[in-house]
Design an enzyme around this catalytic site. Structure first.
Site, mmCIF file in Angstrom:
data_model
loop_
_atom_site.group_PDB
_atom_site.id
_atom_site.type_symbol
_atom_site.label_atom_id
_atom_site.label_comp_id
_atom_site.label_asym_id
_atom_site.label_seq_id
_atom_site.Cartn_x
_atom_site.Cartn_y
_atom_site.Cartn_z
ATOM 1 N N LYS A 126 0.926 -1.180 0.202
ATOM 2 C CA LYS A 126 -0.106 0.037 0.013
ATOM 3 C C LYS A 126 0.865 1.243 0.011
ATOM 4 O O LYS A 126 2.134 1.147 0.490
ATOM 5 C CB LYS A 126 -0.861 0.007 1.158
ATOM 6 C CG LYS A 126 -2.138 0.878 0.997
ATOM 7 C CD LYS A 126 -3.409 0.286 0.320
ATOM 8 C CE LYS A 126 -4.509 1.056 0.097
ATOM 9 N NZ LYS A 126 -5.712 0.273 -0.272
ATOM 10 N N ASP A 166 -7.062 4.301 -4.610
ATOM 11 C CA ASP A 166 -7.688 4.026 -3.354
ATOM 12 C C ASP A 166 -8.323 5.519 -3.015
ATOM 13 O O ASP A 166 -8.558 6.406 -3.947
ATOM 14 C CB ASP A 166 -6.696 3.657 -2.274
ATOM 15 C CG ASP A 166 -7.272 3.536 -0.897
ATOM 16 O OD1 ASP A 166 -7.942 2.240 -0.901
ATOM 17 O OD2 ASP A 166 -7.425 4.224 0.090
HETATM 18 P P1 NDP Z 1 -12.839 7.808 -3.060
HETATM 19 O O1 NDP Z 1 -11.780 8.775 -3.025
HETATM 20 O O2 NDP Z 1 -13.370 7.426 -4.363
HETATM 21 O O3 NDP Z 1 -14.065 8.207 -2.246
HETATM 22 C C1 NDP Z 1 -13.783 8.097 -0.645
HETATM 23 C C2 NDP Z 1 -15.236 8.705 -0.185
HETATM 24 O O4 NDP Z 1 -15.287 8.584 1.239
HETATM 25 C C3 NDP Z 1 -15.554 10.232 -0.419
HETATM 26 O O5 NDP Z 1 -16.929 10.276 -0.493
HETATM 27 C C4 NDP Z 1 -14.732 10.798 0.599
HETATM 28 O O6 NDP Z 1 -15.574 12.204 0.716
HETATM 29 C C5 NDP Z 1 -15.446 9.850 1.645
HETATM 30 N N1 NDP Z 1 -14.373 10.225 2.803
HETATM 31 C C6 NDP Z 1 -12.816 9.912 2.589
HETATM 32 N N2 NDP Z 1 -12.371 10.068 3.813
HETATM 33 C C7 NDP Z 1 -13.318 10.512 4.786
HETATM 34 C C8 NDP Z 1 -13.422 10.807 6.163
HETATM 35 N N3 NDP Z 1 -12.220 10.832 6.763
HETATM 36 N N4 NDP Z 1 -14.524 10.861 6.671
HETATM 37 C C9 NDP Z 1 -15.651 10.911 6.029
HETATM 38 N N5 NDP Z 1 -15.677 10.371 4.802
HETATM 39 C C10 NDP Z 1 -14.590 10.441 4.011
HETATM 40 O O7 NDP Z 1 -12.379 6.477 -2.452
HETATM 41 P P2 NDP Z 1 -12.780 5.062 -2.698
HETATM 42 O O8 NDP Z 1 -14.255 4.984 -2.948
HETATM 43 O O9 NDP Z 1 -11.887 4.311 -3.683
HETATM 44 O O10 NDP Z 1 -12.441 4.423 -1.116
HETATM 45 C C11 NDP Z 1 -13.262 4.366 -0.358
HETATM 46 C C12 NDP Z 1 -13.076 3.225 0.518
HETATM 47 O O11 NDP Z 1 -12.875 1.802 0.144
HETATM 48 C C13 NDP Z 1 -11.711 3.353 1.444
HETATM 49 O O12 NDP Z 1 -11.632 2.631 2.654
HETATM 50 C C14 NDP Z 1 -10.631 2.500 0.716
HETATM 51 O O13 NDP Z 1 -9.397 1.748 1.385
HETATM 52 C C15 NDP Z 1 -11.670 1.235 0.353
HETATM 53 N N6 NDP Z 1 -11.225 0.364 -0.858
HETATM 54 C C16 NDP Z 1 -11.408 1.022 -2.111
HETATM 55 C C17 NDP Z 1 -10.962 0.175 -3.253
HETATM 56 C C18 NDP Z 1 -10.879 0.619 -4.493
HETATM 57 O O14 NDP Z 1 -10.824 -0.071 -5.375
HETATM 58 N N7 NDP Z 1 -10.972 1.877 -4.783
HETATM 59 C C19 NDP Z 1 -10.933 -1.282 -3.015
HETATM 60 C C20 NDP Z 1 -10.829 -1.741 -1.723
HETATM 61 C C21 NDP Z 1 -11.239 -1.107 -0.626
HETATM 62 P P3 NDP Z 1 -14.740 13.260 0.397
HETATM 63 O O15 NDP Z 1 -14.823 13.467 -0.853
HETATM 64 O O16 NDP Z 1 -15.496 14.429 1.117
HETATM 65 O O17 NDP Z 1 -13.336 13.292 0.911
#
Ligand code: NDP
Length: 446
Positions: A126, A166
């Site tokens: 990571k 991510d």
């Molecule tokens: P994105 O950046 O596309 O979206 C993240 C979302 O979560 C946004 O809506 C963001 O809001 C919100 N968010 C981020 N940080 C916070 C916080 N501290 N408090 C509240 N809301 C928050 O990321 P992903 O959708 O790719 O990832 C989301 C989760 O899924 C993570 O935990 C990631 O590790 C996990 N994941 C992702 C994978 C992938 O293929 N993308 C694979 C496996 C797991 P804002 O825009 O306001 O920051």
């Protein structure tokens, strides 16, 4: 706490001071594994648990870049190469101001077990940076990505370490990172996954984590004679994972009533249908705006500074970030009749919240199993890159569904209690561990 876990965790905390999320992830895994290792002494003699909790390599570097005003900005870049026993290091890059060594070590550690569960030959890693893409111009994001890759390129490669996206790293960032890698190495290889479809990406990769988490929920529900059809679903986040989970749940007949970002959440009791979802996708992926605008556009309620877990639902899908469901949220979900929690995000439930779910004996699918569809499809992208042959959308989706079914089956094998309740945490931890541990023993003390 089991005194053996306590003793092991004292060592982990002393060696990794202040890295709270890493401690949390290691403790959860060791609670499942220490009793299993006692029954299987070869893992104990080989000190597999101690070795698996120590990264093979940690790279930390300076990332200087020029903003649009011509001012120099400095961020910190990281890559944690955690374990390569069963394949090249594989795992995403996170760009978010909260990124630090402990968070990336927890994510890399989880990734080792998750990647093993997919049955594909991928080790765990990571990386990322404390850079915040929010509010930056495309040019600033590009200059940052180019500077980040100017150091990272010497540590990665299609057979060495293959990063992906991510939080904060989507198609735009992967494009800039890939472009710089190709320029520095003068070679076109599958060194990153999540690439654009015209230049080596796989169909279904953008959808894979959200779709996979939904397929996993479907599998869990089927063990209780239930399905997604007709269920009310609360989803957090509005990024990549949340968007495609919303799409798949809706396609399978469920009703998604919430969406959120780090500022707050919207509640749409009529459900986020395909048309409303395309508004969210345009808002988040192109205009890069706030979820509040959904409430203004569709005349629904917006809750500033809150998370969606107080809304009554049958299924909860935390798809935003770590520790976003605490004990009180978990109690509220259970009290309101929630029967299934499927984690699209990594470690979104605190240990206390997990305990509440287990005590209530509801279906609880931890991230390392439920969200493995993303990295699994990255693995399929690597295969297509090596073969130089793309597969159709249907072919990739079919493979993804089979992988999620198999991960579920592995969790049942290793996690079924004598009373029939499936502890998916134990199932995923032990199921993910065995293959990596056996490979480490076979490869000697390395
Ligand atoms: P994105 O950046 O596309 O979206 C993240 C979302 O979560 C946004 O809506 C963001 O809001 C919100 N968010 C981020 N940080 C916070 C916080 N501290 N408090 C509240 N809301 C928050 O990321 P992903 O959708 O790719 O990832 C989301 C989760 O899924 C993570 O935990 C990631 O590790 C996990 N994941 C992702 C994978 C992938 O293929 N993308 C694979 C496996 C797991 P804002 O825009 O306001 O920051």
């Amino acid at each position: 706490m089991d005194p053996r876990v306590q003793q092991f965790m004292a060592m982990i905390k002393a060696r990794n001071p202040g890295e709270n999320e890493f401690h949390q992830a290691v403790q959860e895994v060791s609670e499942s594994l220490i009793p299993f290792i006692e029954e299987n002494p070869k893992y104990k003699y080989s000190k597999i648990l101690e070795r698996i909790a120590e990264a093979e390599r940690t790279i930390i570097f300076r990332v200087p870049w020029l903003d649009d005003k011509g001012e120099i900005q400095i961020n910190r870049g990281f890559r944690i190469e955690m374990n390569s026993a069963i394949g090249p290091y594989k795992g995403g890059l996170r760009f978010h101001p909260t990124v630090n060594l402990g968070i990336l070590k927890f994510l890399a550690f989880e990734q080792v077990f998750k990647n093993s569960l997919t049955t594909l030959p991928m080790g765990g890693g990571k990386g990322g940076s404390d850079f915040d893409p929010k509010g930056k111009s495309d040019n600033e994001v590009m200059r940052f990505c180019q500077s980040f890759m100017t150091e990272l390129f010497r540590h990665i490669g299609a057979d060495t370490d293959v990063p992906a996206g991510d939080i904060g790293v989507g198609g735009r960032e992967i494009g800039y990172l890939f472009g710089q890698y190709k320029r520095l190495k003068n070679e076109f290889t599958g060194v990153l996954t999540g690439k654009g479809i015209e230049w080596g990406g796989s169909l279904i990769r953008p959808e894979a984590t959200g779709y996979g988490a939904t397929y996993f929920a479907q599998e869990m529900l089927s063990t209780a004679g239930e399905s997604i059809k007709g269920k009310i679903v609360c989803i957090s986040g509005s990024g990549n994972v949340a968007q495609y989970a919303t799409e798949k749940v809706t396609q399978l007949g469920g009703k998604v009533v919430t969406s959120s970002d780090s500022n707050g959440f919207i509640y749409d009791p009529k459900g986020i249908d395909a048309e409303k979802l395309s508004f969210i996708m345009e808002l988040k992926n192109l205009r890069r705006g706030r979820i509040k605008e959904y409430a203004e556009k569709f005349g629904v309620e917006y809750f500033e500074g809150n998370r969606p877990w107080g809304i009554k639902c049958d299924i909860a899908m935390p798809n935003a970030t770590q520790n976003e469901i605490d004990e009180e949220d978990a109690r509220t979900l259970v009290k309101n009749g929630c029967i299934c929690v499927t984690e699209g995000a990594n470690m979104p439930s605190t240990p206390e919240a997990v305990e509440v779910f287990h005590k209530a004996k509801i279906l609880y699918g931890p991230g390392k199993a439920a969200n493995a569809g993303g990295v699994a499809t990255s693995g399929l992208e690597m295969t297509q890159n090596s073969m130089r042959l793309p597969w159709s959308r249907e072919e990739v989706d079919q493979k993804l569904q089979v992988i999620m079914k198999n991960i579920h089956a592995t969790c049942v094998i290793y996690g079924k209690n004598s009373d029939g309740y499936i502890n998916y945490v134990d199932g995923a931890n032990i199921g993910g561990f065995v293959k990596v541990a056996n490979a480490m023993i076979a490869q000697g003390v390395v």
